[in-house]
Design a protein around this motif. Structure first.
Motif, mmCIF file in Angstrom:
data_model
loop_
_atom_site.group_PDB
_atom_site.id
_atom_site.type_symbol
_atom_site.label_atom_id
_atom_site.label_comp_id
_atom_site.label_asym_id
_atom_site.label_seq_id
_atom_site.Cartn_x
_atom_site.Cartn_y
_atom_site.Cartn_z
ATOM 1 N N GLY A 19 0.917 -1.015 -6.589
ATOM 2 C CA GLY A 19 1.664 -1.352 -5.160
ATOM 3 C C GLY A 19 2.527 -2.347 -5.464
ATOM 4 O O GLY A 19 2.588 -3.439 -4.634
ATOM 5 N N LYS A 75 0.788 -1.103 0.068
ATOM 6 C CA LYS A 75 0.145 -0.042 -0.218
ATOM 7 C C LYS A 75 0.999 1.341 0.034
ATOM 8 O O LYS A 75 0.437 2.236 -0.483
ATOM 9 N N THR A 76 2.098 1.040 0.594
ATOM 10 C CA THR A 76 3.047 2.379 0.540
ATOM 11 C C THR A 76 4.327 1.662 0.231
ATOM 12 O O THR A 76 4.756 0.455 0.266
#
Length: 951
Positions: free
Chosen positions: A928, A884-885
């Motif tokens: 992602g 997600k990051t």
């Protein structure tokens, strides 16, 4: 000895009418090529030069399609004919005998195999040992001629003689049913859930119960048959004696008076064993010389007195794998060859017969017996396995599993038939002895019977210790020496392009991305030694890979392949992974589009080919759908598209419609949809194992294990024919239990190892999740047999895998396939190198893809520590999906295995270099995806607990 056989022997001796066709009084015909003038009647019609010698007719093979033609002759007047050929072949292989008057045709021919000739020099130079081939013929006319296609496409074949004689014309008798024993006539022998209730007054009569419920009987009045004065005589057994020997053994004995004097005696001993198992010892002995045609050593009728002629499944490994359908059917093999009630011994992959119904199974297995006894008669094992479901022989309206004499390994009987054409000589000092087991238990399929057999056998067998000069002995560098000629020096290669296989003009050269990384991998194997010849070969491999990469058209780095096992390695080693991910996404979409909303994939006939679904009860099969689902799942996983992955997982769940069925229909480019198929097992294992990796759903693992077991009956775990040290047999794999186009090539008894290697690749992945199964050992055995079957390096086709292998002749058949299908699982078996790995971390939802082994060391929802154990020192890519990051990345270089073994060797990067020298990272927020460029063996840590500023 009967007059019939005296005449036949005299004919063989060549004393009748030298210089002409020798004919016995009963019409037996002999071409004895050692006699003057006989060879002159034969013509080398094509690719064959003939020479008459004292040894016989010498055939010098001058081309790929040799054959010779003989004169027209009158056949023996009575009975169905048997042709006996004595020959030796320099190269060995498959041969064919055509019989005709006007023109040859496949339906008027029989095939045979002959080994490469053996020259005995124990007592000095000796002539080659002759091979005897028996070929039963169907009914023929009063006059025929022969065309012989000798074994091999080069070298010499010497034919000593050909004899044509009338075989036994035997009618199957009517059988009298014996009622199940009741009341005081019952003797009980129990072994856990298995119980046998014997008649105290009738030999060979017993009822079988499993879990206290009737499961079958052995209730047919026993008879034997012998040849007497050229005729078959059926004899009833008399003087029944049934004895209880202690609490653990029942002994039954009966005898028959022989027509020429003497007594033939049958004895059975049933011995209580472990739970669900009863040992059986059967002995057949005669007080006078006789010629045996039929004797029942053990007969079991599953379903008799229980479920009748219905069943859930039935299995005869290597020969039959059935649901509620008849054996010996023409659904997979044309009617002329469909009969396989008593198959040739070499077609049985391991000795087991089983029938399952109503949640239980009943099986019979058999094994080696005593040979020479110090103070008694010599015991020989000469039993044939008989299997018919439903029973169409004894009239029981159930099923039959039997072990009968004579055996089925020497050409006495027409393949598949219950009675031989030639009787077996039984002399007083010899006896036929059988060791068997009756086994039973609970099961919704026949798989528990397979598992029990393997348990009783001590597990999957070990591959024999190889000879030091054989390719199967390969540790380390020798594996590269065995395979690299296939990529570099065989006709497979055409400049920078490669063929899938070599077979005339059947396969055109094409761009092959998988060949590129596989050549690089073999070069990495050569790097393990400092020998100059290894260095030179590594340079050749890398140069060929470089040329092939330069010639690869744009957009094919992910797609182009000639091997049967596909991984995205070329993208991860040499290309742009983002481009490869997009191509994988397109492939996944295309695969999913083939499946309907209900997950069905129906067979669609090619208008230029036969309707391969015409003998199946449906237009769909598990083996037709499984490769599509497996490919969709693998490509979706590599693409990182979670929506596609979810769709593929949903389609995987719909494969559950095939739960507890038989693997079928994976090769409908030439094989009927109905045909049991090891490739179907392979694709199903691969799909469910990957599904389990991505979801950890235990149902997926259970299905992967089930389908892995369904592939085991196609693997030779205990060959039922003589296999000498170094010969192919153990762990060879039968591809399908049927024939191409129903008739052109019968694959039963004919290994096709590439199919087994795809199965082995799937088993290697499954073994990661199921260490209790025999998967790694079976996979290793299949790989080692594959190496054994591969053409040796000095051959013009060195490094290539033959399409099929003749077990009896120990010879290879084209098309000769590229090394890729063998190389992938062989790297794991021989070197422990993983070619490609995918790991899903459920805690974080991340998925790691690497062209090397990945092992997870530390896991949390925001952090993972993993090791990439690369086989290459060159840079490669690792892809991580589901982030997600952007994570914080750390990496520590570790010594590679080769560096640990040889610390003096130069390394590209020193150990413990800072991570920033090892990693070139790229993050793709839209998907992602983190892309890491690594080098060597690296420990990587990814952490998302703290935000990371984009570079």
């Amino acid at each position: 000895m009967s007059r019939f056989w005296i005449v036949a022997v005299l004919a063989w001796a060549g004393v009748l009418h030298a210089g002409e066709i020798a004919r016995g009084e009963d019409g037996a015909v002999t071409f004895d090529f050692r006699q003057p003038g006989v060879a002159e009647k034969w013509v080398g019609t094509h690719d064959a030069d003939l020479t008459s010698t004292k040894e016989g007719l010498r055939v010098a093979i001058t081309g790929a399609d040799p054959y010779l033609t003989g004169p027209l002759f009158k056949t023996p007047p009575a009975g169905r004919l048997i042709v006996r050929i004595r020959l030796h072949s320099e190269t060995g292989g498959g041969g064919q005998l055509f019989f005709y008057t006007d023109g040859t045709s496949e339906e008027h021919s029989v095939k045979f195999s002959a080994p490469a000739r053996v020259i005995s020099e124990i007592f000095g130079p000796q002539p080659p040992v002759m091979t005897e081939v028996f070929l039963p013929l169907p009914e023929v006319g009063p006059e025929i001629r022969f065309r012989i296609d000798p074994p091999g496409t080069s070298g010499e074949c010497v034919i000593e003689s050909i004899t044509v004689l009338s075989g036994l014309d035997t009618a199957w008798p009517a059988w009298e049913r014996i009622p199940r024993p009741t009341g005081e006539d019952v003797a009980v022998l129990s072994s856990g859930t298995l119980e046998l209730r014997f008649s105290k007054s009738k030999y060979g009569v017993f009822e079988i119960l499993v879990d206290g419920r009737p499961m079958g009987t052995s209730g047919v009045l026993s008879k034997v048959a012998v040849e007497h004065d050229g005729q078959v005589v059926w004899l009833g057994l008399e003087e029944d004696r049934i004895e209880l020997v202690g609490e653990h053994t029942v002994r039954a004995t009966a005898s028959a008076k022989l027509p020429g004097g003497g007594v033939l005696t049958l004895q059975q001993q049933f011995i209580r064993s472990v739970d669900g198992l009863i040992d059986v010892e059967a002995t057949l002995i005669s007080t006078a010389e006789c010629r045996l045609v039929y004797a029942p050593l053990l007969l079991v009728f599953p379903g008799d007195g229980a479920f009748g002629d219905q069943k859930g499944q039935a299995l005869f490994p290597g020969v039959e794998y059935l649901e509620n359908e008849p054996s010996s059917s023409d659904a997979d093999v044309d009617a002329a060859r469909a009969l396989r009630r008593v198959p040739a011994a070499h077609k049985i992959t391991f000795p087991l017969m089983a029938v399952q119904a109503e949640g239980r199974y009943l099986g019979v297995t058999w094994g080696p017996v005593r040979e020479d006894l110090e103070d008694g008669p010599r015991f020989v094992s000469d039993a044939a396995a008989l299997f018919d479901t439903p029973d169409r022989l004894y009239g029981t309206k159930s099923h039959v599993m039997g072990l009968i004499a004579p055996g089925a390994g020497d050409g006495r009987r027409e393949d598949g038939h219950e009675l031989p054409r030639i009787a077996m000589a039984l002399v007083p000092h010899n006896s036929v002895c059988l060791s068997a087991k009756i086994l039973a238990g609970r099961g919704d399929t026949v798989i528990p019977a397979v598992q029990r057999y393997l348990e009783l056998s001590g597990g999957a067998p070990s591959f024999p210790k190889p000879q030091p000069d054989r390719p199967e002995s390969l540790p380390d560098v020798e594996l590269a020496e065995a395979l690299s000629p296939g990529w570099l020096d065989s006709p497979l290669r055409d400049g920078p392009k490669f063929r899938h296989a070599v077979a005339g003009n059947s396969f055109q050269a094409q761009p092959a991305a998988d060949a590129i990384w596989m050549m690089q991998q073999l070069a990495a194997v050569y790097d393990r030694t400092q020998k100059q010849e290894s260095v030179d070969e590594a340079i050749r491999l890398r140069q060929a890979a470089k040329e092939s990469l330069a010639a690869l058209p744009p957009g094919l780095l992910h797609h182009a392949a000639v091997g049967h096992i596909r991984y995205p390695n070329t993208t991860l080693l040499l290309g742009d992974p983002v481009e490869g991910m997009q191509q994988a996404r397109e492939v996944a979409i295309g695969q999913l589009a083939q499946l309907g909303p209900d997950g069905k994939l129906e067979y669609v006939r090619d208008p230029n080919r036969p309707d391969f679904a015409r003998t199946h009860w449906s237009k769909e099969a598990n083996g037709l759908a499984a490769p599509v689902v497996a490919r969709a799942l693998a490509e979706a996983a590599f693409s990182g598209d979670q929506a596609l992955i979810d769709q593929a997982i949903a389609q995987l769940r719909k494969l559950d419609r095939y739960k507890n069925t038989v693997p079928r229909g994976a090769q409908t480019w030439e094989i009927p949809l109905h045909t049991p198929d090891i490739l179907a097992s392979a694709h199903l294992v691969k799909a469910y194992a990957l599904g389990y990796e991505l979801t950890r759903d235990p149902k997926f693992l259970e299905q992967a294990k089930y389908w892995a077991w369904t592939g085991v009956p196609f693997v030779y775990l205990q060959p039922q024919f003589p296999v000498s040290e170094g010969q192919v047999g153990l762990y060879a794999t039968i591809p399908v239990l049927g024939a191409t186009h129903w008739d052109s090539v019968l694959w039963i008894g004919l290994p096709v190892q590439w199919c087994g290697l795809v199965y082995a690749d799937a088993l290697q992945h499954l073994s990661r999740y199921d260490e209790s199964g025999p998967w790694q050992k079976i996979a290793d055995g299949i790989v080692l047999s594959g190496i054994q079957q591969t053409y040796p390096p000095h051959d013009p086709h060195g490094g290539l895998l033959p399409d099929s292998y003749n077990l009896l002749a120990q010879s290879r058949n084209p098309a000769d396939i590229n090394p890729g299908t063998l190389q992938v699982p062989a790297m794991r078996t021989v070197l422990g190198w993983e070619c490609y790995d995918v790991r899903k971390i459920l805690q974080s939802g991340w998925t790691i893809h690497a062209p090397a082994a990945v092992s997870l060391e530390e896991i949390s929802p925001t952090r993972v520590n993993f090791m990439v154990d690369a086989w290459t020192k060159e840079p490669y890519t690792v892809v991580v999906h589901g982030l997600k990051t952007r994570p914080r990345c750390e990496a520590i270089k570790q010594a590679m295995e080769f560096e640990e073994e040889h610390p003096e060797a130069e390394t590209m990067i020193n150990k413990n270099d800072p991570w920033d020298k090892l990693i070139d990272e790229r993050f793709v927020p839209a998907t992602g995806t983190l892309i890491l460029k690594l080098s060597g063996r690296v420990e990587v840590t990814l952490d998302t607990s703290e935000p990371v500023k984009a570079p």
